[in-house]
Design a protein around this motif. Structure first.
Motif, PDB file in Angstrom:
ATOM      1  N   GLY A  47      44.855  46.451  50.381  1.00  0.00           N
ATOM      2  CA  GLY A  47      43.677  47.170  49.908  1.00  0.00           C
ATOM      3  C   GLY A  47      42.397  46.515  50.365  1.00  0.00           C
ATOM      4  O   GLY A  47      41.371  47.169  50.552  1.00  0.00           O
ATOM      5  N   MET A  48      42.462  45.209  50.578  1.00  0.00           N
ATOM      6  CA  MET A  48      41.287  44.473  51.047  1.00  0.00           C
ATOM      7  C   MET A  48      41.262  44.373  52.572  1.00  0.00           C
ATOM      8  O   MET A  48      40.211  44.440  53.198  1.00  0.00           O
ATOM      9  N   TYR A 106      44.179  32.534  44.958  1.00  0.00           N
ATOM     10  CA  TYR A 106      44.087  33.907  45.474  1.00  0.00           C
ATOM     11  C   TYR A 106      43.139  34.743  44.608  1.00  0.00           C
ATOM     12  O   TYR A 106      42.251  35.444  45.115  1.00  0.00           O
ATOM     13  N   VAL A 107      43.329  34.668  43.288  1.00  0.00           N
ATOM     14  CA  VAL A 107      42.494  35.451  42.367  1.00  0.00           C
ATOM     15  C   VAL A 107      41.029  35.024  42.472  1.00  0.00           C
ATOM     16  O   VAL A 107      40.122  35.871  42.435  1.00  0.00           O
ATOM     17  N   ILE A 108      40.785  33.728  42.609  1.00  0.00           N
ATOM     18  CA  ILE A 108      39.405  33.240  42.764  1.00  0.00           C
ATOM     19  C   ILE A 108      38.780  33.826  44.034  1.00  0.00           C
ATOM     20  O   ILE A 108      37.636  34.291  44.028  1.00  0.00           O
ATOM     21  N   GLY A 109      39.539  33.822  45.129  1.00  0.00           N
ATOM     22  CA  GLY A 109      39.044  34.383  46.387  1.00  0.00           C
ATOM     23  C   GLY A 109      38.739  35.860  46.270  1.00  0.00           C
ATOM     24  O   GLY A 109      37.700  36.340  46.756  1.00  0.00           O
ATOM     25  N   MET A 110      39.637  36.619  45.631  1.00  0.00           N
ATOM     26  CA  MET A 110      39.415  38.057  45.455  1.00  0.00           C
ATOM     27  C   MET A 110      38.184  38.324  44.598  1.00  0.00           C
ATOM     28  O   MET A 110      37.419  39.266  44.858  1.00  0.00           O
ATOM     29  N   THR A 111      37.971  37.495  43.586  1.00  0.00           N
ATOM     30  CA  THR A 111      36.799  37.661  42.716  1.00  0.00           C
ATOM     31  C   THR A 111      35.512  37.405  43.491  1.00  0.00           C
ATOM     32  O   THR A 111      34.539  38.173  43.381  1.00  0.00           O
ATOM     33  N   LEU A 112      35.485  36.344  44.287  1.00  0.00           N
ATOM     34  CA  LEU A 112      34.311  36.044  45.113  1.00  0.00           C
ATOM     35  C   LEU A 112      34.019  37.155  46.106  1.00  0.00           C
ATOM     36  O   LEU A 112      32.858  37.527  46.333  1.00  0.00           O
ATOM     37  N   LEU A 113      35.081  37.710  46.722  1.00  0.00           N
ATOM     38  CA  LEU A 113      34.885  38.793  47.691  1.00  0.00           C
ATOM     39  C   LEU A 113      34.285  40.015  47.015  1.00  0.00           C
ATOM     40  O   LEU A 113      33.390  40.671  47.568  1.00  0.00           O
ATOM     41  N   THR A 114      34.757  40.317  45.824  1.00  0.00           N
ATOM     42  CA  THR A 114      34.211  41.447  45.065  1.00  0.00           C
ATOM     43  C   THR A 114      32.736  41.223  44.754  1.00  0.00           C
ATOM     44  O   THR A 114      31.908  42.144  44.906  1.00  0.00           O
ATOM     45  N   TRP A 212      33.763  48.514  44.379  1.00  0.00           N
ATOM     46  CA  TRP A 212      34.966  49.068  43.752  1.00  0.00           C
ATOM     47  C   TRP A 212      36.174  48.874  44.665  1.00  0.00           C
ATOM     48  O   TRP A 212      37.286  48.602  44.208  1.00  0.00           O
ATOM     49  N   GLY A 213      35.948  49.027  45.974  1.00  0.00           N
ATOM     50  CA  GLY A 213      37.039  48.919  46.939  1.00  0.00           C
ATOM     51  C   GLY A 213      37.678  47.547  46.983  1.00  0.00           C
ATOM     52  O   GLY A 213      38.865  47.409  47.290  1.00  0.00           O
ATOM     53  N   ALA A 218      41.331  43.096  43.375  1.00  0.00           N
ATOM     54  CA  ALA A 218      41.255  41.863  42.576  1.00  0.00           C
ATOM     55  C   ALA A 218      42.001  42.028  41.258  1.00  0.00           C
ATOM     56  O   ALA A 218      42.729  41.119  40.814  1.00  0.00           O
ATOM     57  N   VAL A 219      41.854  43.186  40.625  1.00  0.00           N
ATOM     58  CA  VAL A 219      42.577  43.471  39.382  1.00  0.00           C
ATOM     59  C   VAL A 219      44.077  43.541  39.654  1.00  0.00           C
ATOM     60  O   VAL A 219      44.896  43.039  38.871  1.00  0.00           O
ATOM     61  N   ALA A 220      44.450  44.162  40.777  1.00  0.00           N
ATOM     62  CA  ALA A 220      45.872  44.263  41.140  1.00  0.00           C
ATOM     63  C   ALA A 220      46.484  42.881  41.306  1.00  0.00           C
ATOM     64  O   ALA A 220      47.639  42.641  40.918  1.00  0.00           O
TER      65      ALA A 220
END
Length: 570
Positions: A47-48, A106-114, A212-213, A218-220
């Protein structure tokens, strides 16, 4: 059943470090949590990443060739970092803890990207939908987030498939038979996540917003972590066996130190422990093999080896330790043939997307436009279509003709996939040739979308999906089965590095092709406006490389010797 018989004999333990109770742990009972984790993690990743080349181009304002290179380099890194995670899992942490720790990164990275795509001041400044500029600091935050994700996925990718396979006991024929099906359904779960990513999430990124994209993936990923931890009490865990790199180095050093010593004709004289179990934690003994005999010198006993109470491991190694090194060496030629296949595979997230950007994205006569990155949904649908067919139809039919328990050997399966991948590149090249003929015939050079449906790309995506089912799943199972027990994460990581090197090779080819084809002021094969380019030449180049790669694979496969554990009848 006696009380002691219900515990696994292969050294597996539960989450508390006690011997795993076979009646309560492992098998398909544990797998839904692992498959759920993989499905959600892949949804987050694809998705990312599926649309990332367009994020680089439209939000960070990069040229086509630059965006393609950056996307390929990052994608390559995502498949190189598994070497780090695999080493830690096999040597020190075990697969369970490695997955847990790296998931947090991984979750930290996804949060920063968002945050980098949604918070004012952190996200690029846009004047209109696609006219955006990012400051150096904003671009840097984006790259920090992306490479944290690359590090996080490095602890998950090499461990999850092996961890799932660990839930089945090789000493139990019923469980061992289920292991082959696990790899098929594991890859199936990957593509369920990819299906949602390439359809729903790519649409959200293109039509709702990148915040949102990236936020939904990140939630997933957070859900993936919860799914994994939910099955903790049901898992069987292999104990880490110590540093595999140290053991490999010990064999090499011991062999060199004894290079003048003759290996005895009677191989039973080579050094091995008298215990039933291997000295390597979590690993069964391996039978001696005849090839690569130079390394047998490491297991030749001489008088000075026994001066101390216990042999010096840098001077004397067990047969099993020597066979560990041999097994890895035998894997390397097969491994190299996976690089070209991965180069072909990497086109789905790069040049296929850019090719699709030039074509009519409307669905029928409606105003709805399908994003070019969403065409990868047909790769996913192809995998979802072929996995159950392969598992339920092809294997039973092939088993009748070949007599092999899995229908096709893992190498035969991989070879079929390499053959199919050639046609995906031929399909892409022919489509581009027809597209450019239409451009030149009607002078469509400056048209945003030429009047040719984007759905003409479906065959090339579908063919890659079919090739994946044969090559990538075969590769997953092959590298797991042929690896020594205590090196399975490292072996899985080794197979994943073909994807990394495939992305890097694709990036290198784009760089070389761009440099050579733009000499003397020419626009080159891959200009910003592909209507002036020759993208089909690049696809023909990959088709030729794929043919040569298949020929090399056939010769290497004939040479390969399958691993045998001590006492096995293989």
């Amino acid at each position: 059943m006696a009380e002691d018989d219900k515990y696994t004999k292969d050294g597996t333990v539960d989450h508390l470090g006690n011997p795993a109770d076979r009646s309560k742990t492992g098998t398909w009972k544990a797998c839904p949590f692992i498959l759920g984790n993989e499905c959600c993690e892949r949804l987050a990743f694809y998705g990312m990443s599926s649309n990332l080349v367009l994020y680089f181009k439209k939000q960070l304002h990069q040229h086509n060739a630059t965006a393609t290179r950056n996307n390929l380099n990052w994608g390559g890194t995502c498949y190189l970092t598994p070497l780090i995670g695999a080493f830690l899992a096999d040597a020190y942490l075990g697969r369970y803890r490695t997955i847990a720790y790296f998931s947090i990164i991984y979750v930290i990275g996804m949060t920063l990207l968002t945050l980098s795509a949604s918070v004012p001041g952190l996200k690029p400044t846009c004047h209109g939908k696609d006219n955006c500029r990012a400051t150096d600091a904003q671009a840097a935050l984006c790259y920090v987030a992306l490479y944290l994700i690359a590090l996080g996925t490095g602890g998950i990718k090499p461990c999850v498939s092996s961890y799932g396979a660990d839930q089945f006991d090789d000493n139990d024929e019923v469980e061992k038979k289920s292991k082959g099906s696990f790899f098929n359904w594991f890859y199936f779960s990957i593509n369920i996540g990819a299906l949602i990513a390439s359809s729903v999430l790519v649409y959200i990124q293109n039509n709702v917003g990148w915040g949102w994209g990236f936020g939904i993936p990140a939630v997933a990923m957070a859900i993936a972590v919860l799914s994994f931890f939910s099955g903790t009490r049901l898992y069987r865990n292999q104990k880490p066996g110590g540093s595999p790199l140290t053991r490999i180095c010990q064999v090499v050093v011991a062999s060199l130190r004894k290079h003048k010593i003759e290996v005895p004709a009677d191989k039973s004289l080579l050094y091995e422990t008298t215990d039933a179990e291997s000295t390597i934690t979590g690993s069964r003994k391996l039978d001696h093999t005849k090839d690569l005999s130079f390394f047998d010198k490491a297991a030749v006993e001489v008088q000075k080896d026994h001066i101390k109470d216990s042999p010096n491991p840098w001077a004397l190694c067990t047969v099993t330790q020597v066979e560990e090194l041999k097994a890895i060496i035998r894997l390397l030629p097969i491994w190299t043939t996976g690089i070209i296949f991965s180069t072909v595979y990497s086109q789905m997230s790069s040049l296929f997307v850019l090719q699709g950007e030039t074509m009519d994205p409307h669905v029928g006569h409606s105003s709805f436009k399908i994003p070019s990155a969403s065409l990868s949904i047909f790769d996913t649908l192809s995998v979802i279509f072929w996995v159950p067919i392969y598992d339920r139809i092809i294997i039973p039919l092939a088993r009748k003709y070949t007599g092999h328990k899995t229908g096709l050997t893992q190498l035969q399966r991989m070879g079929i996939g390499l053959f199919i991948s050639i046609f995906s590149m031929i399909s892409a090249a022919v489509l581009e040739l027809v597209r450019l003929q239409m451009v030149r015939r009607h002078n469509y050079y400056e048209l945003e979308y030429i009047p040719m449906s984007i759905f003409w790309q479906v065959p090339q995506y579908f063919l890659i999906g079919c090739a994946e089912v044969f090559t990538f799943i075969g590769q997953l199972e092959f590298f797991y089965e042929q690896a020594p027990d205590a090196m399975r994460s490292l072996s899985s990581a080794l197979s994943l590095t073909t994807v990394a090197l495939g992305s890097y090779l694709s990036s290198l080819l784009v760089t070389i092709v761009t440099k050579v084809s733009t000499k003397n002021g020419k626009l080159g094969w891959i200009p910003d406006n592909l209507n002036y380019g020759h993208l089909q030449y690049f696809f023909w180049l990959l088709a030729v490389l794929s043919v040569l790669n298949l020929i090399a694979f056939i010769f290497i496969s004939k040479w390969y010797t399958y691993k045998r554990t001590a006492g096995s009848l293989q």
